[in-house]
Design a protein around this motif. Structure first.
Motif, PDB file in Angstrom:
ATOM      1  N   VAL A  24       0.877  -1.175   0.000  1.00 31.09           N
ATOM      2  CA  VAL A  24       0.000   0.000   0.000  1.00 31.09           C
ATOM      3  C   VAL A  24       0.909   1.218   0.000  1.00 31.09           C
ATOM      4  CG1 VAL A  24      -1.677   1.339   1.341  1.00 31.09           C
ATOM      5  CG2 VAL A  24      -1.946  -1.153   1.120  1.00 31.09           C
ATOM      6  N   VAL A  25       0.760   2.057  -1.001  1.00 33.12           N
ATOM      7  CA  VAL A  25       1.676   3.188  -1.150  1.00 33.12           C
ATOM      8  C   VAL A  25       1.045   4.533  -0.806  1.00 33.12           C
ATOM      9  CG1 VAL A  25       3.130   2.013  -2.835  1.00 33.12           C
ATOM     10  CG2 VAL A  25       1.215   3.381  -3.637  1.00 33.12           C
ATOM     11  N   TYR A  26      -0.276   4.603  -0.791  1.00 32.89           N
ATOM     12  CA  TYR A  26      -0.930   5.884  -0.493  1.00 32.89           C
ATOM     13  C   TYR A  26      -2.358   5.626  -0.041  1.00 32.89           C
ATOM     14  CZ  TYR A  26      -2.977  10.509  -1.187  1.00 32.89           C
ATOM     15  OH  TYR A  26      -3.632  11.692  -1.006  1.00 32.89           O
ATOM     16  N   THR A  27      -2.776   6.359   0.982  1.00 31.57           N
ATOM     17  CA  THR A  27      -4.161   6.310   1.438  1.00 31.57           C
ATOM     18  C   THR A  27      -4.639   7.717   1.764  1.00 31.57           C
ATOM     19  OG1 THR A  27      -3.575   6.036   3.767  1.00 31.57           O
ATOM     20  CG2 THR A  27      -3.922   4.009   2.488  1.00 31.57           C
ATOM     21  N   LYS A  28      -5.928   7.882   1.686  1.00 32.29           N
ATOM     22  CA  LYS A  28      -6.580   9.091   2.202  1.00 32.29           C
ATOM     23  C   LYS A  28      -8.016   8.713   2.527  1.00 32.29           C
ATOM     24  CE  LYS A  28      -7.803  10.907  -2.378  1.00 32.29           C
ATOM     25  NZ  LYS A  28      -7.680  12.071  -3.285  1.00 32.29           N
TER      26      LYS A  28
END
Length: 161
Positions: A24-28
Motif C-alpha cells: 500500500v503506497v498511499y491512502t486518504k
C-alpha cells in the motif's frame, strides 16, 4: 498502480490498518458514493447524504494483489452487519468495496463469494463502481497517527506495522 476505495465503518481505523500493509503506497480518507456535492463530516453524520466513510487506497500490484488486499479487508469488518461497525451506527458506517476499473469486478465478487462461506448470515457489503469520492477534512487524514489513543473498532494489534 492499483486503486480501490474501501468502506468499513469509521475511516480512521481502515486507513490506519491499510497503512500497515506492504504494497500500500498511499491512502486518504473521505466520503464515497453519496448524492450531494462537497460533503462535510457534519453533513455525512446526518445520514441523509448517502455517503460512506471510506478509504482511498493506491497499491503496488507488483507487491500486493487486489485479492490479498480484500483478504485483509475481510479480517477487520463484520460484513453481515448493515450500517454499523463496532460502536459506530449509521449509513456512513456501512461496508463497501468501490472500484475504479471494471476488470476488478470479477476478483471482488470471487473474494466476496469466498468470504460468504464463513457466514450463515448474508454479506451486505456493497460492491459498486466508485461514483464519487470527496476527501475528508484534514484533521481526519491519518487521524490515528496524530491521535494514537483515538477510538477504533479494529483491534490495536492489527494497526502496528
Amino acid at each position: 498502480m492499483g486503486k480501490i476505495v474501501l468502506a468499513g465503518g469509521c475511516f480512521w481505523g481502515i486507513e490506519a490498518y491499510f497503512n500497515t500493509i506492504d504494497g500500500v503506497v498511499y491512502t486518504k480518507v473521505g466520503y464515497a458514493n453519496g448524492n450531494t456535492k462537497n460533503p462535510t463530516y457534519g453533513l455525512v453524520c446526518k445520514n441523509n447524504t448517502g455517503f460512506a466513510e471510506a478509504c482511498y487506497i493506491e497499491y503496488d500490484d507488483n507487491i500486493i494483489k487486489l485479492e490479498q488486499l480484500l483478504s485483509n479487508y475481510w479480517k477487520v469488518i463484520d460484513p453481515t452487519v448493515k450500517d454499523r461497525q463496532g460502536h459506530d451506527i449509521g449509513t456512513q458506517y456501512r461496508t463497501g468495496i468501490y472500484y475504479f476499473d471494471g476488470k476488478d469486478v470479477e476478483v471482488i465478487k470471487k473474494s466476496k463469494e469466498n468470504e460468504q462461506r464463513k457466514y450463515k448470515k448474508i454479506i451486505v457489503t456493497e460492491v459498486e463502481p466508485l461514483k464519487n469520492f470527496y476527501d475528508a477534512e484534514e484533521y481526519h487524514q491519518k487521524y490515528l497517527d496524530k491521535n494514537p489513543n483515538g477510538y477504533c473498532h479494529i483491534p490495536k494489534e492489527l494497526l502496528v506495522k
